[in-house]
Write an enzyme that holds these catalytic residues in place. Structure first.
Site, PDB file in Angstrom:
ATOM      1  N   THR A   1      47.325  33.774  46.736  1.00 44.93           N
ATOM      2  CA  THR A   1      47.544  32.517  46.011  1.00 44.93           C
ATOM      3  C   THR A   1      48.741  32.739  45.088  1.00 44.93           C
ATOM      4  O   THR A   1      48.574  32.963  43.896  1.00 44.93           O
ATOM      5  CB  THR A   1      46.310  32.122  45.168  1.00 44.93           C
ATOM      6  OG1 THR A   1      45.902  33.265  44.403  1.00 44.93           O
ATOM      7  CG2 THR A   1      45.174  31.664  46.036  1.00 44.93           C
TER       8      THR A   1
ATOM      9  N   THR B   1      42.034  34.531  44.037  1.00 48.27           N
ATOM     10  CA  THR B   1      42.001  33.999  42.668  1.00 48.27           C
ATOM     11  C   THR B   1      42.535  32.577  42.686  1.00 48.27           C
ATOM     12  O   THR B   1      43.706  32.362  42.981  1.00 48.27           O
ATOM     13  CB  THR B   1      42.862  34.872  41.737  1.00 48.27           C
ATOM     14  OG1 THR B   1      42.411  36.212  41.881  1.00 48.27           O
ATOM     15  CG2 THR B   1      42.722  34.438  40.304  1.00 48.27           C
TER      16      THR B   1
ATOM     17  N   CYS C   1      49.006  40.324  40.129  1.00 42.20           N
ATOM     18  CA  CYS C   1      47.923  39.525  39.529  1.00 42.20           C
ATOM     19  C   CYS C   1      48.163  39.102  38.088  1.00 42.20           C
ATOM     20  O   CYS C   1      48.095  37.922  37.770  1.00 42.20           O
ATOM     21  CB  CYS C   1      46.614  40.302  39.609  1.00 42.20           C
ATOM     22  SG  CYS C   1      46.040  40.490  41.290  1.00 42.20           S
TER      23      CYS C   1
ATOM     24  N   GLU D   1      37.460  38.996  42.723  1.00 38.35           N
ATOM     25  CA  GLU D   1      37.703  40.417  42.965  1.00 38.35           C
ATOM     26  C   GLU D   1      38.404  41.022  41.760  1.00 38.35           C
ATOM     27  O   GLU D   1      39.333  40.447  41.233  1.00 38.35           O
ATOM     28  CB  GLU D   1      38.596  40.543  44.213  1.00 38.35           C
ATOM     29  CG  GLU D   1      38.901  41.953  44.606  1.00 38.35           C
ATOM     30  CD  GLU D   1      37.642  42.792  44.689  1.00 38.35           C
ATOM     31  OE1 GLU D   1      36.793  42.483  45.531  1.00 38.35           O
ATOM     32  OE2 GLU D   1      37.507  43.757  43.918  1.00 38.35           O
TER      33      GLU D   1
ATOM     34  N   GLY E   1      52.983  44.075  34.902  1.00 37.29           N
ATOM     35  CA  GLY E   1      53.454  43.315  36.060  1.00 37.29           C
ATOM     36  C   GLY E   1      52.451  43.394  37.183  1.00 37.29           C
ATOM     37  O   GLY E   1      51.251  43.524  36.948  1.00 37.29           O
TER      38      GLY E   1
ATOM     39  N   VAL F   1      43.642  42.943  48.954  1.00 34.66           N
ATOM     40  CA  VAL F   1      42.238  42.669  48.634  1.00 34.66           C
ATOM     41  C   VAL F   1      41.385  42.659  49.900  1.00 34.66           C
ATOM     42  O   VAL F   1      40.326  43.286  49.965  1.00 34.66           O
ATOM     43  CB  VAL F   1      42.105  41.322  47.872  1.00 34.66           C
ATOM     44  CG1 VAL F   1      40.649  40.898  47.766  1.00 34.66           C
ATOM     45  CG2 VAL F   1      42.713  41.443  46.486  1.00 34.66           C
TER      46      VAL F   1
ATOM     47  N   ARG G   1      55.876  43.667  43.721  1.00 32.57           N
ATOM     48  CA  ARG G   1      55.815  42.276  43.294  1.00 32.57           C
ATOM     49  C   ARG G   1      55.734  42.197  41.770  1.00 32.57           C
ATOM     50  O   ARG G   1      54.920  42.872  41.158  1.00 32.57           O
ATOM     51  CB  ARG G   1      54.599  41.576  43.933  1.00 32.57           C
ATOM     52  CG  ARG G   1      54.845  41.222  45.382  1.00 32.57           C
ATOM     53  CD  ARG G   1      53.609  40.620  46.004  1.00 32.57           C
ATOM     54  NE  ARG G   1      52.540  41.612  46.123  1.00 32.57           N
ATOM     55  CZ  ARG G   1      51.302  41.310  46.542  1.00 32.57           C
ATOM     56  NH1 ARG G   1      50.992  40.083  46.832  1.00 32.57           N
ATOM     57  NH2 ARG G   1      50.387  42.254  46.638  1.00 32.57           N
TER      58      ARG G   1
HETATM   59  C1  UDX Z   1      44.987  44.001  37.897  1.00 33.34           C
HETATM   60  C2  UDX Z   1      43.579  44.063  37.274  1.00 33.34           C
HETATM   61  O1  UDX Z   1      43.423  45.323  36.593  1.00 33.34           O
HETATM   62  C3  UDX Z   1      42.517  43.918  38.363  1.00 33.34           C
HETATM   63  O2  UDX Z   1      41.224  43.898  37.766  1.00 33.34           O
HETATM   64  C4  UDX Z   1      42.760  42.622  39.123  1.00 33.34           C
HETATM   65  O3  UDX Z   1      41.833  42.483  40.179  1.00 33.34           O
HETATM   66  C5  UDX Z   1      44.188  42.574  39.655  1.00 33.34           C
HETATM   67  O4  UDX Z   1      45.119  42.779  38.605  1.00 33.34           O
HETATM   68  P1  UDX Z   1      46.571  45.637  39.298  1.00 33.34           P
HETATM   69  O5  UDX Z   1      47.523  44.503  39.396  1.00 33.34           O
HETATM   70  O6  UDX Z   1      46.302  46.439  40.519  1.00 33.34           O
HETATM   71  O7  UDX Z   1      45.135  45.130  38.772  1.00 33.34           O
HETATM   72  O8  UDX Z   1      47.165  46.626  38.216  1.00 33.34           O
HETATM   73  P2  UDX Z   1      46.676  47.296  36.852  1.00 33.34           P
HETATM   74  O9  UDX Z   1      46.309  48.695  37.086  1.00 33.34           O
HETATM   75  O10 UDX Z   1      45.695  46.444  36.161  1.00 33.34           O
HETATM   76  O11 UDX Z   1      48.063  47.279  36.054  1.00 33.34           O
HETATM   77  C6  UDX Z   1      48.716  46.063  35.735  1.00 33.34           C
HETATM   78  C7  UDX Z   1      49.977  46.318  34.971  1.00 33.34           C
HETATM   79  O12 UDX Z   1      49.681  46.815  33.669  1.00 33.34           O
HETATM   80  C8  UDX Z   1      50.910  47.338  35.605  1.00 33.34           C
HETATM   81  O13 UDX Z   1      52.242  46.900  35.459  1.00 33.34           O
HETATM   82  C9  UDX Z   1      50.645  48.597  34.805  1.00 33.34           C
HETATM   83  O14 UDX Z   1      51.722  49.493  34.803  1.00 33.34           O
HETATM   84  C10 UDX Z   1      50.382  48.019  33.436  1.00 33.34           C
HETATM   85  N1  UDX Z   1      49.556  48.889  32.581  1.00 33.34           N
HETATM   86  C11 UDX Z   1      48.242  49.119  32.865  1.00 33.34           C
HETATM   87  C12 UDX Z   1      50.128  49.466  31.448  1.00 33.34           C
HETATM   88  O15 UDX Z   1      51.322  49.265  31.168  1.00 33.34           O
HETATM   89  N2  UDX Z   1      49.341  50.239  30.636  1.00 33.34           N
HETATM   90  C13 UDX Z   1      48.032  50.480  30.902  1.00 33.34           C
HETATM   91  O16 UDX Z   1      47.380  51.176  30.099  1.00 33.34           O
HETATM   92  C14 UDX Z   1      47.459  49.901  32.047  1.00 33.34           C
END
Ligand code: UDX
Length: 431
Positions: free
Chosen positions: A90, A125, A256, A147, A253, A15, A324
């Site tokens: 966090t 967060t 976040c 964020e 996963g 971030v 992670r």
């Molecule tokens: C997430 C939030 O989207 C973001 O707004 C916040 O700030 C941090 O957490 P991120 O952890 O980078 O972002 O990943 P993201 O793209 O949201 O995907 C999260 C999980 O959902 C991943 O394991 C991804 O594979 C899964 N996912 C996402 C799906 O299985 N299907 C989808 O359609 C979208």
């Protein structure tokens, strides 16, 4: 003396670094503090220590024109700064609560170094109410500015966010922080700190629930013989639902969603509310992972003990090197627990010695490419949606395997083509 536009960013992680670079790109002068030796060393040598599309180029540009520089200590970074962004981790504590020790440590470290009138901006967060605690430690006005960037698309998301949220009891301070992002053109939501902190948890909890819904739906589709991809198409055209975040997979996963959903359940409990809906979404996520394991078992002909399974992908999604809380790692761990010999390949994990976060996966072999990972395997599980898996020579894959069986936990591949190549294929929610 503060310089009207000088900004300090504490933490150069997933971030902090994009935030610092994007603020510098918007024309502010930014000093970013990173205390981790390896990370700082990389940044000082002009390398970007995280895999993020466009970040290396952006950092090079703003370091080159003098608007961003890196220092080791937070106290040094805040010297002369009008705005101080806290972008530290966090992590999840043992009971699901957010572990605030890094935020508290930094607040204590900078307290005596802050310039009079400096505004502390919290991007980490944190549980509802943390802004007040940071205010007490630092004596400064604290603005909560959650964020929403996603890993892998951090630069794009920070340059063009869907919205900017700023919360503070001092609304003027909140607005000033909002103005730092005026170039994004995004709608600005000015509110109090508790509401801003709640928005962040609510967003991630909603996204997690949406994914758990579609993953459960995929399970149902398998039982009734429906195709989840067409179901999602039918859902997505309804503008109230939309297409985003409806791709079924091996569960959600990352750094976040799991942590923030657990934290919100914990926050709810602490005020006497049982957030049963969110607990169910978390439980459904376990189910989604376990369903992949069952499919691999079936693909390998039953008992997995002593079998070799190829694993394609270890990161929590494609486009990042982050493992992670990765569903791919979790599924791999469950397979290993069933006595499987795992041969894994991920484009971001070099072959050879197993990194420390995977050290408990005893006997896992890290391979140099996707072909090597399926050598002698009774089944291959595709767990992360890396594009390169689409273009493989599947006749060659079949030749290398003990028996050609593929579990495509991301619906990335073409089942008809694979069946023609002699594979047994199992996707998610597809007949
Ligand atoms: C997430 C939030 O989207 C973001 O707004 C916040 O700030 C941090 O957490 P991120 O952890 O980078 O972002 O990943 P993201 O793209 O949201 O995907 C999260 C999980 O959902 C991943 O394991 C991804 O594979 C899964 N996912 C996402 C799906 O299985 N299907 C989808 O359609 C979208």
């Amino acid at each position: 003396m503060t310089d009207a536009s000088r900004i300090a960013v504490v933490g150069a992680g997933y971030v902090g670094l994009p935030t610092a670079a994007v603020l510098a790109r918007f024309g502010h002068t930014v000093v970013c503090a990173e205390r981790d030796d390896t990370r700082f060393g990389a940044l000082a040598a002009g390398r970007v220590p995280v895999l993020e599309e466009g970040l290396a180029e952006l950092v090079a540009e703003v370091v080159g024109n003098g608007s961003l520089r890196f220092v080791r200590s937070a106290a040094e970074a805040v010297h002369g700064a009008r705005f101080v962004f806290l972008c530290v981790a966090t992590p999840e504590a043992y009971d699901g609560a957010a572990d605030l020790s890094f935020v508290q440590e930094v607040a204590t470290e900078i307290a005596s170094a802050l310039e009079p009138g400096a505004i502390v901006v919290n991007k980490s967060t944190v549980p509802v109410g943390t802004a007040l605690a940071v205010e007490r430690i630092t004596g400064a006005t604290v603005v909560s500015n959650p964020e929403f960037l996603r890993e892998g698309t951090a630069v794009r998301d920070s340059l063009r966010p869907d919205r900017v949220v700023v919360g503070a009891d001092d609304r003027r301070a909140a607005r000033q922080v909002g103005e730092l992002f005026s170039e994004t053109g995004a709608p600005l939501i000015v509110t109090d700190t508790v509401t801003a902190e709640t928005i962040k948890y609510a967003s991630n909890a909603f996204l997690a629930t949406k994914l758990s819904f579609v993953n459960a739906l995929a399970g149902l589709c398998e039982s009734v013989g429906a195709d989840v991809r067409d179901v999602v198409l039918g859902l997505g055209y309804d503008r109230r639902i939309g297409f985003d975040f409806l791709r079924p997979g091996p569960g959600w996963g990352g750094s976040c969603l799991p942590k923030d959903t657990a934290a919100l359940v914990h926050i709810a409990e602490s005020v006497g509310y049982d957030f049963a809906l969110l607990r169910a979404a978390i439980a459904a996520n376990e189910e989604a992972r376990e369903r992949v394991v069952r499919k691999v078992e079936e693909a390998a002909g039953g008992d997995l003990s002593g079998r070799t399974v190829g694993v394609w992908g270890l990161t929590f999604k494609a486009g990042t090197d982050d493992r992670r809380m990765s569903p791919a790692v979790d599924v791999t761990r469950r397979l290993a627990d069933l006595g499987v010999s795992v041969r894994a390949y991920d484009p971001t994990v070099p072959p050879g010695p197993v990194p420390t976060d995977l050290a408990d996966l005893e006997g896992m072999v890290l391979c140099a490419d996707a072909y090597d990972a399926c050598r002698g395997a009774s089944a291959v599980a595709l767990l992360t949606e890396w594009d390169e898996f689409r273009g493989l020579d599947f006749a060659k894959v079949a030749d290398l395997m003990a028996s050609p069986a593929l579990v495509d936990a991301r619906n990335l591949l073409d089942p008809a083509a694979l069946r023609r190549a002699g594979f047994s294929y199992s996707g998610v929610g597809r007949p």
